[in-house]
Design a protein around this motif. Structure first.
Motif, PDB file in Angstrom:
ATOM      1  N   VAL A  57      32.245  33.579  79.647  1.00  0.00           N
ATOM      2  CA  VAL A  57      31.032  32.817  79.371  1.00  0.00           C
ATOM      3  C   VAL A  57      30.836  31.738  80.428  1.00  0.00           C
ATOM      4  O   VAL A  57      31.792  31.081  80.846  1.00  0.00           O
ATOM      5  CB  VAL A  57      31.108  32.200  77.959  1.00  0.00           C
ATOM      6  N   GLY A  58      29.584  31.551  80.848  1.00  0.00           N
ATOM      7  CA  GLY A  58      29.250  30.571  81.875  1.00  0.00           C
ATOM      8  C   GLY A  58      28.891  29.207  81.324  1.00  0.00           C
ATOM      9  O   GLY A  58      29.219  28.868  80.183  1.00  0.00           O
ATOM     10  N   MET A  59      28.153  28.446  82.120  1.00  0.00           N
ATOM     11  CA  MET A  59      27.871  27.050  81.792  1.00  0.00           C
ATOM     12  C   MET A  59      26.466  26.833  81.230  1.00  0.00           C
ATOM     13  O   MET A  59      26.075  25.700  80.953  1.00  0.00           O
ATOM     14  CB  MET A  59      28.034  26.197  83.057  1.00  0.00           C
ATOM     15  N   ALA A 111      28.950  46.174  67.841  1.00  0.00           N
ATOM     16  CA  ALA A 111      29.334  44.825  67.411  1.00  0.00           C
ATOM     17  C   ALA A 111      28.310  43.852  67.962  1.00  0.00           C
ATOM     18  O   ALA A 111      28.249  43.610  69.175  1.00  0.00           O
ATOM     19  CB  ALA A 111      30.729  44.483  67.903  1.00  0.00           C
ATOM     20  N   ASP A 112      27.490  43.310  67.091  1.00  0.00           N
ATOM     21  CA  ASP A 112      26.442  42.361  67.483  1.00  0.00           C
ATOM     22  C   ASP A 112      27.037  40.954  67.478  1.00  0.00           C
ATOM     23  O   ASP A 112      27.436  40.454  66.425  1.00  0.00           O
ATOM     24  CB  ASP A 112      25.267  42.468  66.511  1.00  0.00           C
ATOM     25  N   CYS A 113      27.088  40.313  68.653  1.00  0.00           N
ATOM     26  CA  CYS A 113      27.772  39.021  68.802  1.00  0.00           C
ATOM     27  C   CYS A 113      26.839  37.967  69.376  1.00  0.00           C
ATOM     28  O   CYS A 113      25.823  38.280  70.003  1.00  0.00           O
ATOM     29  CB  CYS A 113      28.980  39.158  69.737  1.00  0.00           C
ATOM     30  N   ASP A 114      27.189  36.707  69.170  1.00  0.00           N
ATOM     31  CA  ASP A 114      26.481  35.565  69.767  1.00  0.00           C
ATOM     32  C   ASP A 114      27.491  34.587  70.342  1.00  0.00           C
ATOM     33  O   ASP A 114      28.598  34.429  69.807  1.00  0.00           O
ATOM     34  CB  ASP A 114      25.615  34.840  68.730  1.00  0.00           C
ATOM     35  N   PHE A 115      27.075  33.918  71.418  1.00  0.00           N
ATOM     36  CA  PHE A 115      27.895  32.896  72.070  1.00  0.00           C
ATOM     37  C   PHE A 115      27.040  31.647  72.250  1.00  0.00           C
ATOM     38  O   PHE A 115      25.819  31.730  72.365  1.00  0.00           O
ATOM     39  CB  PHE A 115      28.402  33.395  73.432  1.00  0.00           C
ATOM     40  N   THR A 116      27.694  30.479  72.278  1.00  0.00           N
ATOM     41  CA  THR A 116      26.942  29.222  72.371  1.00  0.00           C
ATOM     42  C   THR A 116      26.650  28.827  73.802  1.00  0.00           C
ATOM     43  O   THR A 116      26.136  27.743  74.051  1.00  0.00           O
ATOM     44  CB  THR A 116      27.718  28.092  71.675  1.00  0.00           C
ATOM     45  N   ALA A 117      26.988  29.684  74.770  1.00  0.00           N
ATOM     46  CA  ALA A 117      26.687  29.413  76.168  1.00  0.00           C
ATOM     47  C   ALA A 117      26.515  30.740  76.886  1.00  0.00           C
ATOM     48  O   ALA A 117      26.934  31.793  76.403  1.00  0.00           O
ATOM     49  CB  ALA A 117      27.795  28.582  76.828  1.00  0.00           C
ATOM     50  N   GLY A 118      25.845  30.725  78.025  1.00  0.00           N
ATOM     51  CA  GLY A 118      25.618  31.948  78.780  1.00  0.00           C
ATOM     52  C   GLY A 118      25.975  31.749  80.245  1.00  0.00           C
ATOM     53  O   GLY A 118      26.215  30.615  80.681  1.00  0.00           O
ATOM     54  N   SER A 119      26.000  32.785  81.048  1.00  0.00           N
ATOM     55  CA  SER A 119      25.780  34.133  80.527  1.00  0.00           C
ATOM     56  C   SER A 119      27.061  34.661  79.870  1.00  0.00           C
ATOM     57  O   SER A 119      28.121  34.108  80.064  1.00  0.00           O
ATOM     58  CB  SER A 119      25.368  35.072  81.656  1.00  0.00           C
ATOM     59  N   CYS A 120      26.888  35.757  79.107  1.00  0.00           N
ATOM     60  CA  CYS A 120      28.044  36.274  78.365  1.00  0.00           C
ATOM     61  C   CYS A 120      28.208  37.774  78.564  1.00  0.00           C
ATOM     62  O   CYS A 120      28.905  38.427  77.791  1.00  0.00           O
ATOM     63  CB  CYS A 120      27.897  35.951  76.880  1.00  0.00           C
ATOM     64  N   ASP A 121      27.568  38.323  79.607  1.00  0.00           N
ATOM     65  CA  ASP A 121      27.560  39.771  79.773  1.00  0.00           C
ATOM     66  C   ASP A 121      28.792  40.300  80.505  1.00  0.00           C
ATOM     67  O   ASP A 121      29.136  41.479  80.365  1.00  0.00           O
ATOM     68  CB  ASP A 121      26.297  40.220  80.505  1.00  0.00           C
ATOM     69  N   GLN A 122      29.467  39.465  81.286  1.00  0.00           N
ATOM     70  CA  GLN A 122      30.672  39.932  81.962  1.00  0.00           C
ATOM     71  C   GLN A 122      31.828  39.947  80.966  1.00  0.00           C
ATOM     72  O   GLN A 122      32.214  38.913  80.430  1.00  0.00           O
ATOM     73  CB  GLN A 122      31.004  39.031  83.147  1.00  0.00           C
ATOM     74  N   TRP A 132      30.634  34.133  67.604  1.00  0.00           N
ATOM     75  CA  TRP A 132      30.678  34.700  66.262  1.00  0.00           C
ATOM     76  C   TRP A 132      30.155  36.133  66.275  1.00  0.00           C
ATOM     77  O   TRP A 132      29.424  36.556  67.168  1.00  0.00           O
ATOM     78  CB  TRP A 132      29.900  33.838  65.260  1.00  0.00           C
ATOM     79  N   ILE A 133      30.597  36.862  65.258  1.00  0.00           N
ATOM     80  CA  ILE A 133      30.232  38.266  65.079  1.00  0.00           C
ATOM     81  C   ILE A 133      29.172  38.333  63.991  1.00  0.00           C
ATOM     82  O   ILE A 133      29.417  37.963  62.842  1.00  0.00           O
ATOM     83  CB  ILE A 133      31.461  39.102  64.676  1.00  0.00           C
ATOM     84  N   ASN A 134      27.978  38.808  64.360  1.00  0.00           N
ATOM     85  CA  ASN A 134      26.892  38.891  63.385  1.00  0.00           C
ATOM     86  C   ASN A 134      27.018  40.113  62.482  1.00  0.00           C
ATOM     87  O   ASN A 134      26.811  40.026  61.272  1.00  0.00           O
ATOM     88  CB  ASN A 134      25.536  38.931  64.106  1.00  0.00           C
ATOM     89  N   SER A 135      27.357  41.257  63.072  1.00  0.00           N
ATOM     90  CA  SER A 135      27.425  42.484  62.276  1.00  0.00           C
ATOM     91  C   SER A 135      28.196  43.560  63.020  1.00  0.00           C
ATOM     92  O   SER A 135      28.311  43.531  64.248  1.00  0.00           O
ATOM     93  CB  SER A 135      26.013  42.997  61.955  1.00  0.00           C
ATOM     94  N   LEU A 136      28.732  44.502  62.251  1.00  0.00           N
ATOM     95  CA  LEU A 136      29.342  45.719  62.764  1.00  0.00           C
ATOM     96  C   LEU A 136      28.626  46.891  62.112  1.00  0.00           C
ATOM     97  O   LEU A 136      28.523  46.944  60.885  1.00  0.00           O
ATOM     98  CB  LEU A 136      30.841  45.775  62.434  1.00  0.00           C
ATOM     99  N   CYS A 184      23.654  32.939  73.655  1.00  0.00           N
ATOM    100  CA  CYS A 184      23.714  34.183  74.421  1.00  0.00           C
ATOM    101  C   CYS A 184      24.096  35.333  73.495  1.00  0.00           C
ATOM    102  O   CYS A 184      25.239  35.413  73.043  1.00  0.00           O
ATOM    103  CB  CYS A 184      24.732  34.044  75.557  1.00  0.00           C
ATOM    104  N   PRO A 185      23.159  36.246  73.200  1.00  0.00           N
ATOM    105  CA  PRO A 185      23.487  37.396  72.348  1.00  0.00           C
ATOM    106  C   PRO A 185      23.985  38.564  73.187  1.00  0.00           C
ATOM    107  O   PRO A 185      23.565  38.770  74.324  1.00  0.00           O
ATOM    108  CB  PRO A 185      22.137  37.725  71.699  1.00  0.00           C
ATOM    109  N   TYR A 186      24.890  39.336  72.620  1.00  0.00           N
ATOM    110  CA  TYR A 186      25.376  40.533  73.301  1.00  0.00           C
ATOM    111  C   TYR A 186      25.900  41.518  72.258  1.00  0.00           C
ATOM    112  O   TYR A 186      26.484  41.107  71.255  1.00  0.00           O
ATOM    113  CB  TYR A 186      26.489  40.210  74.297  1.00  0.00           C
ATOM    114  N   THR A 187      25.664  42.805  72.498  1.00  0.00           N
ATOM    115  CA  THR A 187      26.144  43.847  71.600  1.00  0.00           C
ATOM    116  C   THR A 187      27.184  44.695  72.320  1.00  0.00           C
ATOM    117  O   THR A 187      26.879  45.336  73.334  1.00  0.00           O
ATOM    118  CB  THR A 187      24.988  44.745  71.114  1.00  0.00           C
TER     119      THR A 187
END
Length: 210
Positions: free
Chosen positions: A72-74, A41-52, A20-24, A79-82
């Motif tokens: 996204v990994g296992m 773009a501030d985003c969140d994922f329900t699993a990590g890692s999510c940086d690649q 999901w997208i938290n904010s722009l 996992c937050p990422y901007t």
């Protein structure tokens, strides 16, 4: 039965994750035609890692379309990422920024899941900068005009010679001289139009070459 459960778990972790997208947000908050503009773009994922991830954007008139695909990994963590989009300078106007966020499974490069991810959009306005004809720094220096085309007159109130440097927006020194006490002139006609930073002693301020 165990094989079925294992298959279901693999399916859940590989294709049924949510993101999901938290904010722009735009930076600076009130951009002008002289500013280097960024959108975060501030985003969140329900699993990590999510940086690649891979990302990109395109500009068509006043519409900016951006996208990001995260691998996204296992790891069962939030996992937050901007995602950062460097738009550069833009002409004055009202812009609509639309962002599409997708995810796939590691390893990279990954392909998106079957169900498309969320999208969000917002608008921001780019205005012309306010023309400032004189600028003072700490009461020790003043200069005019700003913006400048031919030359800048600098008033040095320290009554001493001072080192003077001009930097471009990348931080590269492009001009140096010794600033005389009292009044001195700096010719900027050979500089390309744009934003520069003038450093006198320990003070630094911005000027615009028209």
């Amino acid at each position: 039965m165990k094989k079925i459960l294992l298959f279901l778990l693999i399916f859940i972790f590989s294709g049924a994750r949510a993101q999901w997208i938290n904010s722009l947000t735009v930076s600076p908050a009130n951009p002008t035609t002289d500013d280097l503009i960024y959108v975060f773009a501030d985003c969140d994922f329900t699993a990590g890692s999510c940086d690649q991830h891979t990302q990109g954007f395109s500009i068509a008139g006043n519409n900016i379309g951006a996208w990001a695909l995260h691998c996204v990994g296992m790891l069962t963590v939030i996992c937050p990422y901007t995602d950062t989009f460097a738009l550069g300078t833009l002409p004055a106007g009202i812009y609509t920024f639309t962002f599409q966020l997708d995810q796939g499974s590691l390893p990279s490069p990954c392909t998106p899941g079957i169900v498309p991810g969320p999208s969000a959009s917002f608008s921001f306005t780019v205005t012309f900068p306010t023309s400032v004809q004189q600028h003072s720094v700490d009461g020790m220096f003043s200069f005019f005009p700003n913006p400048a085309e031919e030359k800048i007159t600098i008033i040095n109130k320290t009554h001493e010679q001072m080192p003077l440097k001009i930097f471009d927006v990348a931080g590269k020194i492009i001009m140096e001289k010794i600033l005389s006490a009292g009044s001195d002139e700096l010719y900027v006609r050979d500089l390309k139009p744009g934003i520069y930073f003038l450093e006198c002693g320990n003070s630094r301020f911005k000027f615009i070459r028209q």
